[in-house]
Design a protein around this motif. Structure first.
Motif, mmCIF file in Angstrom:
data_model
loop_
_atom_site.group_PDB
_atom_site.id
_atom_site.type_symbol
_atom_site.label_atom_id
_atom_site.label_comp_id
_atom_site.label_asym_id
_atom_site.label_seq_id
_atom_site.Cartn_x
_atom_site.Cartn_y
_atom_site.Cartn_z
ATOM 1 N N GLN A 1 0.866 -1.180 0.000
ATOM 2 C CA GLN A 1 0.000 0.000 0.000
ATOM 3 C C GLN A 1 0.894 1.218 0.000
ATOM 4 O O GLN A 1 1.752 1.370 0.873
ATOM 5 N N ILE B 1 2.705 -4.365 3.486
ATOM 6 C CA ILE B 1 1.873 -4.366 4.688
ATOM 7 C C ILE B 1 1.402 -5.767 5.082
ATOM 8 O O ILE B 1 0.888 -5.948 6.194
ATOM 9 N N ALA B 2 1.579 -6.750 4.203
ATOM 10 C CA ALA B 2 1.168 -8.114 4.534
ATOM 11 C C ALA B 2 1.873 -9.078 3.598
ATOM 12 O O ALA B 2 2.231 -8.719 2.474
ATOM 13 N N THR C 1 0.491 -9.590 8.949
ATOM 14 C CA THR C 1 -0.093 -8.315 8.526
ATOM 15 C C THR C 1 0.376 -7.227 9.477
ATOM 16 O O THR C 1 0.361 -7.422 10.710
ATOM 17 N N HIS C 2 0.774 -6.115 8.937
ATOM 18 C CA HIS C 2 1.160 -4.974 9.774
ATOM 19 C C HIS C 2 0.008 -4.634 10.720
ATOM 20 O O HIS C 2 -1.165 -4.613 10.304
ATOM 21 N N ASP D 1 -1.263 -2.003 11.766
ATOM 22 C CA ASP D 1 -2.125 -0.896 11.334
ATOM 23 C C ASP D 1 -3.130 -1.316 10.265
ATOM 24 O O ASP D 1 -4.022 -0.533 9.911
ATOM 25 N N HIS D 2 -2.986 -2.529 9.732
ATOM 26 C CA HIS D 2 -3.843 -2.952 8.615
ATOM 27 C C HIS D 2 -4.585 -4.246 8.914
ATOM 28 O O HIS D 2 -5.110 -4.887 7.997
ATOM 29 N N ARG D 3 -4.656 -4.619 10.170
ATOM 30 C CA ARG D 3 -5.379 -5.832 10.532
ATOM 31 C C ARG D 3 -6.891 -5.585 10.516
ATOM 32 O O ARG D 3 -7.342 -4.454 10.568
ATOM 33 N N ARG E 1 -8.828 -6.443 7.993
ATOM 34 C CA ARG E 1 -9.280 -6.216 6.618
ATOM 35 C C ARG E 1 -9.335 -7.511 5.803
ATOM 36 O O ARG E 1 -9.566 -7.468 4.599
ATOM 37 N N LEU F 1 -6.823 -9.488 5.126
ATOM 38 C CA LEU F 1 -5.640 -9.660 4.278
ATOM 39 C C LEU F 1 -5.024 -11.042 4.451
ATOM 40 O O LEU F 1 -4.551 -11.644 3.481
#
Length: 223
Positions: free
Chosen positions: A136, A141-142, A161-162, A164-166, A168, A170
């Protein structure tokens, strides 16, 4: 023994034989590839002696085995209970937004692993199989990829997954995309996680993974 109960040995005497450092019947991955030691299903005194000579003093290794009796010449640093799951047929789904990761991506991959701790991942782990990632704004990020390859099966590993992006989905996308590549080769995906990692277990069960084994990972070194 079911090859799934002794995956490092099955890999290092099978599809990953080219990585194996060998002494007698014992196998180990190079230090910068993976920490895993492969022992026969029922290791003998000679096997343990060969393992000690092969890994040498100061090196920490890990063994996945459900019921391992470690001799006094080794110090057990840690034992973790694991569950192993096998994927349902047809889990795989390609995902055009994901990108193949290669050697140039390893520094970012190592940073993401250090942040999320999905399990052992080292500078050359990427050589064990295919890895996919999601970026991103150019930032990884994953990711997820393949580790053990054993006859009929390939392990999905390094699913992370980072923070900050959990939330979602991914991890689900990555698991299904990695599974697609495994299925195309005619293998069945499998994976491991700690018994305490309930969020991951819920994801795997939601995807239709079924429990195949309860096992342990034992981390040890020579006394």
């Amino acid at each position: 023994m079911d090859v799934l109960l002794n995956p490092a040995y099955a890999a290092l005497t099978g599809p990953h034989a080219g990585f194996a450092q060998v002494r007698g019947e014992v196998r180990v991955y190079p230090l910068d590839v993976a920490p895993f030691l492969g022992l026969p299903d029922e290791p003998s005194e000679q096997d343990w002696a060969d393992a000690a000579a092969l890994i040498g003093p100061g090196r920490v290794v890990a063994i996945k085995h459900p019921d391992l009796v470690v001799p006094g010449s080794f110090k057990v640093d840690l034992t973790i209970d694991l569950v192993q799951f096998v994927a349902p047929a047809g889990l795989g789904a390609e995902d055009a937004e994901l990108v193949a990761l290669g050697p140039d991506d390893v520094p970012e991959m190592l940073s993401l692993v250090a942040l999320t701790d999905p399990g052992p991942f080292r500078a050359r782990t990427i050589e064990l199989g295919s890895y996919l990632g999601l970026r991103q704004d150019g930032v990884l990020i994953a990711m997820a990829g393949e580790r053990y390859q054993i006859p009929g099966y390939t392990e999905i590993s390094a699913v992370c997954t980072h923070p900050d992006h959990r939330g979602r989905g991914l991890a689900t996308r990555l698991i299904r995309a990695v599974a697609a590549g495994i299925e195309q080769r005619g293998d069945r995906p499998f994976l491991h996680t700690g018994t305490a990692n309930l969020p991951a277990i819920r994801v795997y069960e939601h995807l239709g993974f079924t429990l195949s084994n309860r096992t342990k990972v034992t981390v040890l070194q020579i006394v």
